[in-house]
Each structure stands twice: as structure tokens, then as C-alpha cells.
Write a protein that holds these residues in place. Structure first.
Motif, PDB file in Angstrom:
ATOM      1  N   HIS A   1       1.195  -0.001 -10.518  1.00 32.62           N
ATOM      2  CA  HIS A   1       0.332  -0.821  -9.667  1.00 32.62           C
ATOM      3  C   HIS A   1      -0.853  -1.364 -10.470  1.00 32.62           C
ATOM      4  O   HIS A   1      -1.141  -2.568 -10.416  1.00 32.62           O
ATOM      5  CB  HIS A   1      -0.148   0.027  -8.485  1.00 32.62           C
ATOM      6  CG  HIS A   1      -1.204  -0.623  -7.652  1.00 32.62           C
ATOM      7  ND1 HIS A   1      -0.953  -1.652  -6.779  1.00 32.62           N
ATOM      8  CD2 HIS A   1      -2.566  -0.417  -7.609  1.00 32.62           C
ATOM      9  CE1 HIS A   1      -2.076  -2.040  -6.196  1.00 32.62           C
ATOM     10  NE2 HIS A   1      -3.077  -1.297  -6.680  1.00 32.62           N
TER      11      HIS A   1
ATOM     12  N   THR B   1       0.823  -1.215   0.000  1.00 33.68           N
ATOM     13  CA  THR B   1       0.000   0.000   0.000  1.00 33.68           C
ATOM     14  C   THR B   1       0.852   1.258   0.000  1.00 33.68           C
ATOM     15  O   THR B   1       0.413   2.304  -0.473  1.00 33.68           O
ATOM     16  CB  THR B   1      -0.913   0.005   1.231  1.00 33.68           C
ATOM     17  OG1 THR B   1      -0.108  -0.162   2.416  1.00 33.68           O
ATOM     18  CG2 THR B   1      -1.953  -1.100   1.156  1.00 33.68           C
TER      19      THR B   1
ATOM     20  N   TRP C   1      -0.620  -8.688  -3.433  1.00 30.95           N
ATOM     21  CA  TRP C   1      -1.575  -7.642  -3.066  1.00 30.95           C
ATOM     22  C   TRP C   1      -2.833  -8.264  -2.438  1.00 30.95           C
ATOM     23  O   TRP C   1      -3.313  -7.786  -1.402  1.00 30.95           O
ATOM     24  CB  TRP C   1      -1.933  -6.824  -4.308  1.00 30.95           C
ATOM     25  CG  TRP C   1      -2.977  -5.770  -4.050  1.00 30.95           C
ATOM     26  CD1 TRP C   1      -4.330  -5.878  -4.215  1.00 30.95           C
ATOM     27  CD2 TRP C   1      -2.749  -4.448  -3.552  1.00 30.95           C
ATOM     28  NE1 TRP C   1      -4.961  -4.720  -3.870  1.00 30.95           N
ATOM     29  CE2 TRP C   1      -4.009  -3.816  -3.449  1.00 30.95           C
ATOM     30  CE3 TRP C   1      -1.607  -3.740  -3.194  1.00 30.95           C
ATOM     31  CZ2 TRP C   1      -4.161  -2.512  -2.996  1.00 30.95           C
ATOM     32  CZ3 TRP C   1      -1.755  -2.426  -2.745  1.00 30.95           C
ATOM     33  CH2 TRP C   1      -3.011  -1.826  -2.644  1.00 30.95           C
ATOM     34  N   ALA C   2      -3.320  -9.338  -3.032  1.00 29.24           N
ATOM     35  CA  ALA C   2      -4.510  -9.999  -2.501  1.00 29.24           C
ATOM     36  C   ALA C   2      -4.240 -10.570  -1.109  1.00 29.24           C
ATOM     37  O   ALA C   2      -5.085 -10.473  -0.204  1.00 29.24           O
ATOM     38  CB  ALA C   2      -4.953 -11.109  -3.457  1.00 29.24           C
ATOM     39  N   ALA C   3      -3.034 -11.130  -0.912  1.00 27.16           N
ATOM     40  CA  ALA C   3      -2.700 -11.717   0.393  1.00 27.16           C
ATOM     41  C   ALA C   3      -2.624 -10.641   1.465  1.00 27.16           C
ATOM     42  O   ALA C   3      -3.115 -10.819   2.583  1.00 27.16           O
ATOM     43  CB  ALA C   3      -1.375 -12.467   0.290  1.00 27.16           C
ATOM     44  N   GLN C   4      -2.018  -9.492   1.144  1.00 27.18           N
ATOM     45  CA  GLN C   4      -1.914  -8.422   2.135  1.00 27.18           C
ATOM     46  C   GLN C   4      -3.278  -7.797   2.402  1.00 27.18           C
ATOM     47  O   GLN C   4      -3.561  -7.359   3.523  1.00 27.18           O
ATOM     48  CB  GLN C   4      -0.915  -7.363   1.658  1.00 27.18           C
ATOM     49  CG  GLN C   4       0.524  -7.857   1.675  1.00 27.18           C
ATOM     50  CD  GLN C   4       1.532  -6.732   1.485  1.00 27.18           C
ATOM     51  OE1 GLN C   4       1.192  -5.551   1.559  1.00 27.18           O
ATOM     52  NE2 GLN C   4       2.778  -7.104   1.237  1.00 27.18           N
ATOM     53  N   THR C   5      -4.133  -7.745   1.404  1.00 28.38           N
ATOM     54  CA  THR C   5      -5.481  -7.218   1.607  1.00 28.38           C
ATOM     55  C   THR C   5      -6.249  -8.109   2.572  1.00 28.38           C
ATOM     56  O   THR C   5      -6.938  -7.618   3.479  1.00 28.38           O
ATOM     57  CB  THR C   5      -6.228  -7.135   0.266  1.00 28.38           C
ATOM     58  OG1 THR C   5      -5.492  -6.285  -0.625  1.00 28.38           O
ATOM     59  CG2 THR C   5      -7.633  -6.579   0.457  1.00 28.38           C
ATOM     60  N   ARG C   6      -6.137  -9.438   2.416  1.00 29.27           N
ATOM     61  CA  ARG C   6      -6.801 -10.354   3.348  1.00 29.27           C
ATOM     62  C   ARG C   6      -6.225 -10.231   4.748  1.00 29.27           C
ATOM     63  O   ARG C   6      -6.954 -10.315   5.741  1.00 29.27           O
ATOM     64  CB  ARG C   6      -6.651 -11.795   2.850  1.00 29.27           C
ATOM     65  CG  ARG C   6      -7.484 -12.129   1.611  1.00 29.27           C
ATOM     66  CD  ARG C   6      -7.543 -13.638   1.387  1.00 29.27           C
ATOM     67  NE  ARG C   6      -6.220 -14.214   1.217  1.00 29.27           N
ATOM     68  CZ  ARG C   6      -5.607 -14.334   0.043  1.00 29.27           C
ATOM     69  NH1 ARG C   6      -6.199 -13.886  -1.061  1.00 29.27           N
ATOM     70  NH2 ARG C   6      -4.406 -14.877  -0.046  1.00 29.27           N
TER      71      ARG C   6
ATOM     72  N   ALA D   1       0.009  -9.307  -8.115  1.00 30.83           N
ATOM     73  CA  ALA D   1      -1.421  -9.351  -7.810  1.00 30.83           C
ATOM     74  C   ALA D   1      -1.707 -10.341  -6.673  1.00 30.83           C
ATOM     75  O   ALA D   1      -2.547 -10.090  -5.795  1.00 30.83           O
ATOM     76  CB  ALA D   1      -2.209  -9.743  -9.063  1.00 30.83           C
ATOM     77  N   THR D   2      -0.969 -11.463  -6.657  1.00 33.69           N
ATOM     78  CA  THR D   2      -1.136 -12.439  -5.580  1.00 33.69           C
ATOM     79  C   THR D   2      -0.702 -11.858  -4.240  1.00 33.69           C
ATOM     80  O   THR D   2      -1.371 -12.041  -3.208  1.00 33.69           O
ATOM     81  CB  THR D   2      -0.321 -13.709  -5.891  1.00 33.69           C
ATOM     82  OG1 THR D   2      -0.738 -14.243  -7.150  1.00 33.69           O
ATOM     83  CG2 THR D   2      -0.500 -14.757  -4.808  1.00 33.69           C
TER      84      THR D   2
ATOM     85  N   GLY E   1      -2.331  -9.975 -13.219  1.00 34.73           N
ATOM     86  CA  GLY E   1      -2.693 -11.159 -12.444  1.00 34.73           C
ATOM     87  C   GLY E   1      -1.544 -12.069 -12.092  1.00 34.73           C
ATOM     88  O   GLY E   1      -1.738 -13.269 -11.885  1.00 34.73           O
TER      89      GLY E   1
ATOM     90  N   ILE F   1      -1.631  -5.337 -11.268  1.00 33.50           N
ATOM     91  CA  ILE F   1      -2.866  -5.964 -10.788  1.00 33.50           C
ATOM     92  C   ILE F   1      -3.614  -6.589 -11.969  1.00 33.50           C
ATOM     93  O   ILE F   1      -4.099  -7.728 -11.901  1.00 33.50           O
ATOM     94  CB  ILE F   1      -3.755  -4.942 -10.069  1.00 33.50           C
ATOM     95  CG1 ILE F   1      -3.095  -4.510  -8.734  1.00 33.50           C
ATOM     96  CG2 ILE F   1      -5.149  -5.508  -9.811  1.00 33.50           C
ATOM     97  CD1 ILE F   1      -2.987  -5.603  -7.704  1.00 33.50           C
TER      98      ILE F   1
END
Length: 581
Positions: free
Chosen positions: A551, A529, A565-570, A562-563, A558, A555
Motif C-alpha cells: 500500500h 481500506t 485511494w484518493a477517490a475513495q477517501t473523498r 493512488a488515484t 502516485g 501510494i
């Protein structure tokens, strides 16, 4: 001794010529001293004759006195260097070591433990310069006086000279035996000292953790083992050299006894006058004294030899070459061209290529060990790449003086190092000639002024060793204030907010915003972020750039980014589960 003399010349530095003149003076003084003892032989002979030739006696006495006056003058010149220049040689040697550490390739510097380098710059260099000022002169005297007196005694009576000639090799054998034993012993002691010093530094710096694990005092096995090994090395060396030392002294004493016995036999046989035997015996005592001293001083010589060897090892380390010392950086874009680099034959970067335009922000992301920090280190010429080229402003870093690179680069590390000085002094290190107003302006921009104004001594508050009196966020903001004050056009950020709490992270992030305005910025980021707005993001895996783009582009692709980013978002929605039953 030839090797020691070569190392002494290295340690003497710019005082080498004065040291050579001092050695020449010592040599001349030793010859004159031996000549003075030689004049005693005819003087005593004249004084013990039935009919004393007063003119001859006074003549020999005059020669004796003249020799001592000449020796005194020569010794004064010798001592002038020994006592007035020793401190200068020591200070210069330490400055040369400091300069060598500054220009030493960083991998070579990191190979040497902190305690080891502390021993070299502290005790070893002091012992080495003591050798320069004292032992070289002592050795000259120990060799010259017996050599000259031995020749004179042989001229007076070849049979007495033969006794000395036969006995000397035995004494030399035991002295050499001591040198071999104490030489290896002192090197072992020196290595044990370095390990102990390193463990002491480690112990002091890690004391909070050691307390928490009950590993303090005698319970600290790493420190206790190092100190025990240090004591064992000293005891072992002393035991090994005791008997050879006693035997060397005994041989020297037997040499005198044998010569007097032979002389007495010659007197009884009327082949030698008692007066002449008395005079030769006096010279023989002076002949034997340096041999006994050599056996006693051999350990000191070996101690100095070990110290000189360690100091010489650092001084002989070759700095990174500079192809064009006069080259100057004119613009501030960055470029890596097929760069590969290894640590101890372990590849870290493999054919990395990218450009970072002037006044742009480039982010490096990827798992630990992927080579991100190595890229920032190579930009400060931590070392030269195994292959490929690193450029700033189109110039190959191998052509640039490291000082020219440092002038244009500011680095903010994740682990901040502050010196045990005031807050003001720590900030002003970036620009020592900065005024108090400029220091305070940088502190305000880095959000330092707010917490400093609450401290009793303000900017004159001492930060403690490694900044231990301050929090992590406060230390980080001081390091950013230092970089703001330097105002370098290139800024390297090695994840400066990774270990901070939320409140400190916000303050540090605001400080970073003030730092990087209108700069060429390369930032290592684990929290994606913080770099979503970067001009370009480089994804590294296993020493290679596997993805690059903005960025939004990454994203959309993919891929790995992107993986992540998705992991840190979760992870932002993660909560500690309840343990209630």
C-alpha cells in the motif's frame, strides 16, 4: 435406428452388456413368435382337409405350442431387464450426468441455461432410459416378425408374397415421412421445453423484482412468450404428422385387402385351397400389425431419439484433461506465468504473471471487467488458460485432478449460495464427517453462533431456497463458517463484504480474520481500506497487471492505485444534499 441404438448403448452405461443380451433375447423371441404364426398355415391346412391327418395336425399344434413356450421364456428374460433394471439404468444415467457436470469445463457449463440442464437431467434422461428399456426391444419385434412372416408367405405362394413386397415400400415411405416430420418437430418441442423451463426458473427466482415492476402472471411477457412458443411447437408437430400417419395405416389395410383379393382369385382359379388362403391371411394380419404399430409409434421413437441426443450431448462433453492424476499438492504458494484467457474470443487476461508466497495475502484491485475474478476462477481450474501456466505449489494445474485442487482451496464468493437445508447442513457441506461440536466451533469463529442462538430451531433452522430466509450478512457468515470448517490452506475471497451494511461488514470482517490466519490468501477488493495491510497489491487494468507493491509503495508511486485511494477517501465524506428550498 442405428444412431438411436448407439445412443441407447451410451445411455445404458455399465448395463450395456445386459442390454445387448436382452436385445438378443428379444430377437430370438420375435423369430420364435413368427415361427409360431408360420405353424398355423400347415395346421389350418390339415384341419380343413376332407381327410384330416390327426398325427400331422397334432404335430403342428405341438410345434405351435412349443414356439409359444419358448417365446414366453425368452420374453421373461427380456422383461427382467425391462422392469427390474430400468430404475437402475435411470439412476446411474443421472449420476453419470451429475459427474459429467462436475468435470465439465465451467464455460461449457455456463453456456447451458439452468432450465435446459434441468430438462436434460429430469425429463430427457427419463425418456432416454425408457427407450433403452422398451423401444429397442419393440423395434426388434416390429422388424423381425414381419420379415420372417414375409419370407414364409412368399415360400407358401410367391404371388401373395409379391403383393406384400410391393405394398410394404409404400407403407415404409409414409412411416419414414412421419419420422422426418416428427423428428424435427420433437427437437423443436424439446428446445421449446428447455426454454420454458429456463423461463420458469427465472420467473420463480426473480419474482420479487417482477412483482415490483408489475410483470407477474399473464403480464410476465418473457414467461408467457416461452409458454406460448411451447404450445405452438406441440400443435405444429401434431398437425404435420397427422396425414402421413393416416396414409401409412391406410396403406397397411389396403395391403391386406389386395392380398386377400389376389388369394380369392387364386382360389376361384383352383390354384390355391381356401384353407391355405385362410392360414396365409392369418399370418398376413400379423405381418401387417407391426407396420401399423410402427406408424403409430414413430413419434415415440423420435421423442426418445431427441431425448437420447440431448443426454448424449452432455455425456459426450469432454472434461478438462488431467496430466498426472496421482500428483499431490505439497506446498501452497501460487504462481501465474504469462497467463492469457478469453471468454468467447474476448480477451480477459493478457500475459498476467505474479507469485503469491505461501501464507501471504495478495490483493487484486482494479475496475470491473479488469480480470480479477477470472484469476480466482483459474486457480480453481474453472478452465485452462489459452496460454501460460497456473501453478499451485509449483505444480501445473493441468496436471492435477480437480478434486485435488478443491481439497486445498476454499472460496468465499460475494454472492453466497446456500441450499434449502438447515444451517448445520450448509456449514457441514465443507466436511460432511464433521461432528456437531466442530460445526459449532466453526460457526463461533465466523460469528454465526450469535444469531443462530436466537433462532427457535437453532442450527436446525432451514435457510430457505438460496438462503432466502436469512440476511445477506448472515448468509455470508455461514459461507465463511463453511470455509473455516474445511480449513483449506489456500483461501480465495471475491469481495465478500461489498454488498453488506456497516454492522454486517464488521461481523463478516472479523469472521474473515479467523478464516485467513496462516493461510495463502488471494482477495479481490473494491474497498481499498480492507486490503491496505496486504503483503502485496496487484492493480489490474484491461487484463494486465499495471502496478504491484505494498500500500505504501503504491501510494508513493502516485499511479492508478493512488488515484483510486484518493477517490475513495473523498467518497467517505460524501453526503446526500438537502432538497429543502
Amino acid at each position: 435406428m442405428r444412431r438411436i441404438l448407439r445412443l441407447m448403448m451410451l445411455a445404458a452405461g455399465s448395463y450395456r452388456r445386459e442390454y445387448v443380451r436382452c436385445l438378443q433375447s428379444s430377437l430370438a423371441a420375435s423369430v420364435v413368435q413368427a415361427a409360431a404364426y408360420a405353424t398355423l398355415i400347415p395346421l389350418l391346412y390339415e384341419l380343413t382337409r376332407p381327410q384330416v391327418d390327426e398325427a400331422a395336425a397334432w404335430g403342428w399344434f405341438g410345434a405351435f405350442a412349443a414356439c409359444y413356450v419358448a417365446e414366453t421364456v425368452l420374453r421373461l428374460y427380456e422383461l427382467r431387464f425391462q422392469y427390474s433394471k430400468w430404475a437402475d439404468v435411470l439412476a446411474e444415467a443421472r449420476l453419470r450426468l451429475g459427474e459429467k457436470l462436475r468435470t465439465m469445463p465451467q464455460p461449457e457449463l455456463e453456456r447451458r441455461a439452468a432450465g435446459d440442464l434441468s430438462t436434460v437431467v429430469g425429463g430427457n434422461v427419463a425418456n432416454a432410459t425408457t427407450g433403452v428399456s422398451t423401444l429397442g426391444l419393440l423395434f426388434t419385434q416390429l422388424v423381425t416378425v414381419p420379415a420372417v412372416l414375409g419370407v414364409i408367405i412368399a415360400v407358401v405362394d410367391w404371388r401373395l408374397g409379391l403383393v406384400l413386397a410391393v405394398s410394404v415400400p409404400f407403407a415404409v415411405f409414409f412411416v419414414r415421412r412421419i419420422q422426418r416430420l416428427s423428428g424435427s418437430g420433437f427437437r423443436g418441442i424439446d428446445a421449446a421445453d428447455a426454454r420454458a423451463a429456463d423461463r420458469i426458473v427465472e420467473y420463480v427466482q426473480g419474482l420479487p423484482l417482477l412483482k415490483a415492476t408489475g410483470q407477474v402472471g399473464r403480464q410476465s411477457r418473457r414467461l408467457a412468450d416461452a409458454l406460448h412458443a411451447q404450445g405452438e411447437a406441440m400443435t405444429s408437430m401434431q398437425k404435420r404428422v397427422t396425414w402421413p400417419g393416416l396414409l401409412a395405416s391406410s396403406v397397411v389395410q389396403l395391403c391386406l385387402v389386395a392380398m386377400v383379393a389376389v388369394g380369392a382369385a387364386l382360389v376361384l382359379g383352383l390354384d390355391l385351397s381356401p384353407a391355405l388362403l385362410l392360414a396365409v391371411a392369418a399370418g398376413a394380419v400379423r405381418f401387417a400389425e407391426p407396420l401399423a404399430t410402427a406408424s403409430a409409434m414413430s413419434q415415440v421413437f423420435e421423442l426418445t431419439d431427441a431425448a437420447l441426443e440431448r443426454v448424449g450431448d452432455v455425456l459426450a462433453c469432454r472434461p478438462l484433461p488431467v496430466g498426472a492424476p496421482e500428483a499431490r499438492i505439497g506446498r501452497f504458494d501460487l504462481a501465474f506465468e504469462e497467463v492469457s484467457f478469453s471468454y468467447d474470443e474476448t480477451p480477459v487476461l493478457r500475459g498476467v504473471s505474479f507469485t503469491a508466497p505461501e501464507r501471504s495475502l495478495t490483493a487484486l484491485v482494479g475496475p470491473s471487467g479488469s480480470g480479477k475474478t477470472t484469476i480466482t476462477r483459474l486457480l480453481t481450474r474453472y478452465a485452462d488458460p489459452a496460454s501460460g501456466t497456473v501453478r499451485i505449489g509449483g505444480l501445473d494445474l493441468r496436471d492435477l485432478d480437480p478434486a485435488e485442487i478443491y481439497r486445498h482451496v476454499s472460496v468465499v464468493f460475494q454472492d453466497v449460495y446456500l441450499f434449502d437445508d438447515t444451517i448445520r447442513a450448509n456449514i457441514a457441506m465443507a466436511r460432511p464427517d464433521a461432528t456437531d461440536e466442530e460445526v459449532e466451533a466453526a460457526a463461533r469463529a465466523a460469528n454465526v453462533h450469535e444469531f443462530v442462538s436466537r433462532l427457535p430451531d437453532g442450527y436446525d433452522t432451514r435457510v430457505g431456497e438460496i438462503g432466502g430466509a436469512l440476511s445477506g450478512g448472515e448468509r455470508q457468515r455461514i459461507s465463511i463458517a463453511r470455509a473455516i470448517l474445511k480449513d483449506a490452506p489456500i483461501v480465495l475471497l471475491d469481495e465478500p463484504t461489498a454488498a453488506l451494511d456497516t454492522e454486517s461488514e464488521v461481523a463478516v470482517q472479523n469472521a474473515i480474520d479467523a478464516l485467513v490466519a496462516d493461510k495463502t490468501v488471494l482477495v479481490i477488493a473494491h474497498r481499498l481500506t480492507t486490503v491496505a495491510g496486504a503483503d502485496q497489491i496487484l492493480v489490474l487494468e484491461d487484463g494486465r497487471i499495471t502496478e504491484r507493491g505494498t500500500h505504501a509503495e503504491l501510494i508513493a508511486a502516485g499511479g492508478r492505485y493512488a488515484t483510486m485511494w484518493a477517490a475513495q477517501t473523498r467518497a467517505r465524506h460524501w453526503r446526500v444534499p438537502s432538497t429543502a428550498t
